[in-house]
Design a protein around this motif. Structure first.
Motif, short mmCIF file in Angstrom:
data_model
loop_
_atom_site.label_atom_id
_atom_site.label_comp_id
_atom_site.label_asym_id
_atom_site.label_seq_id
_atom_site.Cartn_x
_atom_site.Cartn_y
_atom_site.Cartn_z
N LYS A 168 82.96 24.69 -25.67
CA LYS A 168 82.51 26.24 -26.56
C LYS A 168 83.98 26.55 -25.68
CE LYS A 168 78.01 27.44 -28.29
NZ LYS A 168 77.60 28.56 -27.87
N TRP A 172 86.10 28.75 -28.70
CA TRP A 172 85.13 28.41 -29.59
C TRP A 172 84.58 30.64 -29.58
CZ3 TRP A 172 80.66 31.84 -29.39
CH2 TRP A 172 79.83 32.04 -30.65
N THR A 173 84.95 31.05 -28.79
CA THR A 173 84.74 32.38 -28.87
C THR A 173 86.23 33.30 -29.25
OG1 THR A 173 84.78 32.72 -25.75
CG2 THR A 173 85.46 34.63 -27.20
N ARG A 174 87.88 32.50 -29.16
CA ARG A 174 88.40 32.53 -30.02
C ARG A 174 88.08 32.94 -31.63
NH1 ARG A 174 93.84 32.77 -27.68
NH2 ARG A 174 93.75 32.41 -25.33
#
Length: 205
Positions: A168, A172-174
């Motif tokens: 991640k 993933w955070t983006r």
């Protein structure tokens, strides 16, 4: 009443219903998805739709579980456990990273979070079919790799979760916060390769 007790997974129109529901859920979310729109997208009557899924929640859970199972089957079909651990982990990491930032996975995640308080069973179903199932299968592979002397792991279940979290990193955070909506294969490959490098730096023999 349990999900398995209420869903009839037979009949020629079952797949049509799932495809139509997937299309509408992805476009409109859970709350915005109407039964009328789903029936129209599926090309079936509302009566037919209700004969399969008397509850919209059951339909959403079925869509999520089906997609996760297809993803897991695709990864398994690509893996040759006779190959070196790095090669197996690289294939798994690449497929997992791509899935995590896919439109489907991101939309389902947003739906589950948005509906967490009202319908916690949605998130539970996605977790069981997605992360939990994937980590269980990863743990099974890690046990085999440990037995062959390729990896040195005391707790394969923790290691399996660590592996998925490494996949991640950055993207993933983006994706979750809408900072970036599309990712190149090069970006996905880079994250996957670094995940494998980090994992083997800790558990490789």
């Amino acid at each position: 009443m349990t999900q398995t007790a209420t869903i009839l997974r037979t009949g020629r129109k079952f797949d049509q219903v799932l495809r139509g529901a997937r299309q509408v859920f992805m476009a409109d979310g859970f709350e915005g998805a109407s039964v009328d729109d789903i029936a129209r997208a599926a090309g079936v009557s509302k009566a037919t739709l209700y004969s399969y899924f008397p509850d919209k929640r059951l339909l959403f859970m079925e869509v999520a579980q089906t997609e996760c199972c297809l993803m897991a089957e695709r990864v398994i079909s690509m893996i040759d456990e006779t190959k070196p651990a790095r090669e197996v982990l690289q294939i798994t990491a690449t497929q997992l990273t791509a899935f995590l930032v896919s439109d489907f996975a991101q939309q389902v995640f947003r739906i589950c979070v948005a509906e967490r308080d009202r319908f916690p069973e949605l998130g539970r179903a996605f977790y069981e079919a997605g992360p939990q199932n994937g980590q269980r299968q990863m743990a099974e592979y890690l046990e085999k790799a440990v037995a062959k002397g390729e990896l040195a792991i005391d707790d394969v279940h923790i290691a399996a979760e660590q592996f998925s979290e490494l996949c991640k990193v950055r993207i993933w955070t983006r994706a979750a916060f809408g900072i970036q909506n599309t990712f190149t294969q090069e970006e996905i490959d880079q994250v996957a390769a670094q995940a494998v490098d980090m994992f083997l730096a800790r558990y490789g023999v």
